[in-house]
Design a protein around this motif. Sequence first.
Motif, mmCIF file in Angstrom:
data_model
loop_
_atom_site.group_PDB
_atom_site.id
_atom_site.type_symbol
_atom_site.label_atom_id
_atom_site.label_comp_id
_atom_site.label_asym_id
_atom_site.label_seq_id
_atom_site.Cartn_x
_atom_site.Cartn_y
_atom_site.Cartn_z
ATOM 1 N N GLY A 97 5.368 3.968 0.912
ATOM 2 C CA GLY A 97 4.550 4.964 1.590
ATOM 3 C C GLY A 97 3.368 4.341 2.310
ATOM 4 O O GLY A 97 3.019 4.736 3.436
ATOM 5 N N PHE A 98 2.745 3.350 1.675
ATOM 6 C CA PHE A 98 1.627 2.652 2.311
ATOM 7 C C PHE A 98 2.093 1.963 3.585
ATOM 8 O O PHE A 98 1.466 2.077 4.641
ATOM 9 N N LEU A 99 3.215 1.261 3.486
ATOM 10 C CA LEU A 99 3.735 0.550 4.656
ATOM 11 C C LEU A 99 4.170 1.518 5.751
ATOM 12 O O LEU A 99 3.933 1.262 6.940
ATOM 13 N N ALA A 108 -4.333 -4.849 8.455
ATOM 14 C CA ALA A 108 -5.712 -4.437 8.719
ATOM 15 C C ALA A 108 -6.179 -3.420 7.693
ATOM 16 O O ALA A 108 -7.341 -3.450 7.254
ATOM 17 N N ALA A 109 -5.305 -2.511 7.284
ATOM 18 C CA ALA A 109 -5.659 -1.520 6.269
ATOM 19 C C ALA A 109 -5.925 -2.195 4.928
ATOM 20 O O ALA A 109 -6.835 -1.794 4.192
ATOM 21 N N LEU A 110 -5.137 -3.219 4.601
ATOM 22 C CA LEU A 110 -5.384 -3.970 3.365
ATOM 23 C C LEU A 110 -6.730 -4.677 3.409
ATOM 24 O O LEU A 110 -7.456 -4.719 2.415
ATOM 25 N N VAL A 117 -5.546 -3.272 -1.730
ATOM 26 C CA VAL A 117 -5.118 -4.619 -2.141
ATOM 27 C C VAL A 117 -4.698 -4.600 -3.607
ATOM 28 O O VAL A 117 -3.627 -5.105 -3.974
ATOM 29 N N ALA A 118 -5.536 -3.999 -4.442
ATOM 30 C CA ALA A 118 -5.215 -3.914 -5.872
ATOM 31 C C ALA A 118 -3.917 -3.148 -6.087
ATOM 32 O O ALA A 118 -3.056 -3.562 -6.878
ATOM 33 N N ALA A 119 -3.765 -2.028 -5.376
ATOM 34 C CA ALA A 119 -2.567 -1.209 -5.544
ATOM 35 C C ALA A 119 -1.305 -1.963 -5.142
ATOM 36 O O ALA A 119 -0.300 -1.919 -5.859
#
Length: 165
Positions: A97-99, A108-110, A117-119
């Motif tokens: 879902g993030f990707l 850039a979102a990371l 990043v942790a997730a």
Amino acid sequence: MSAGDEMNDGSDSDVSGRNTPKKRLLRGIAIQTAAIAAAVHLLWAWPRLGSPPDARPYFFVAGSALAAAVAVATLRGGEYRRLYALGAGTLGAFLGGFLAWHGGDAAAALAAEPLAVAAVIVEVVGVGAFLGLYRLAPPTSVAVARRREGEPDEKGRNEAEEGAP
């Protein structure tokens, strides 16, 4: 030995026990990663609930509840491949879902969001742990048959004895 021979059919005595060292380690990692993923997603979603144009916080709350339930079931339940597949799928859905949401801007979102990043790290490790448990677990039919036959659990009890006075 071919790759198919390495799959566990429930007959291998060295991998059929729930508490072999490898399974204990993988189960601990899977439980922790599912719980951490649930917490990280709740931390992100909670302050954003009520944002009308963004549905993600509501999905994150529901997904966090599912991830927490999977963690508890993995801790308390027996060896069930379906549970491990659900755990891998839940964490994989968060990752996918993030990707999908960020697409080409995922890097850039990371960089902009430490919780992301942790997730992502936790989800990748958790998917690996749940898939490892899936691979080592006996087929669900074998696990259910063992439970019905009253085989003792890791504490030496069986289901039939638990109801006896």
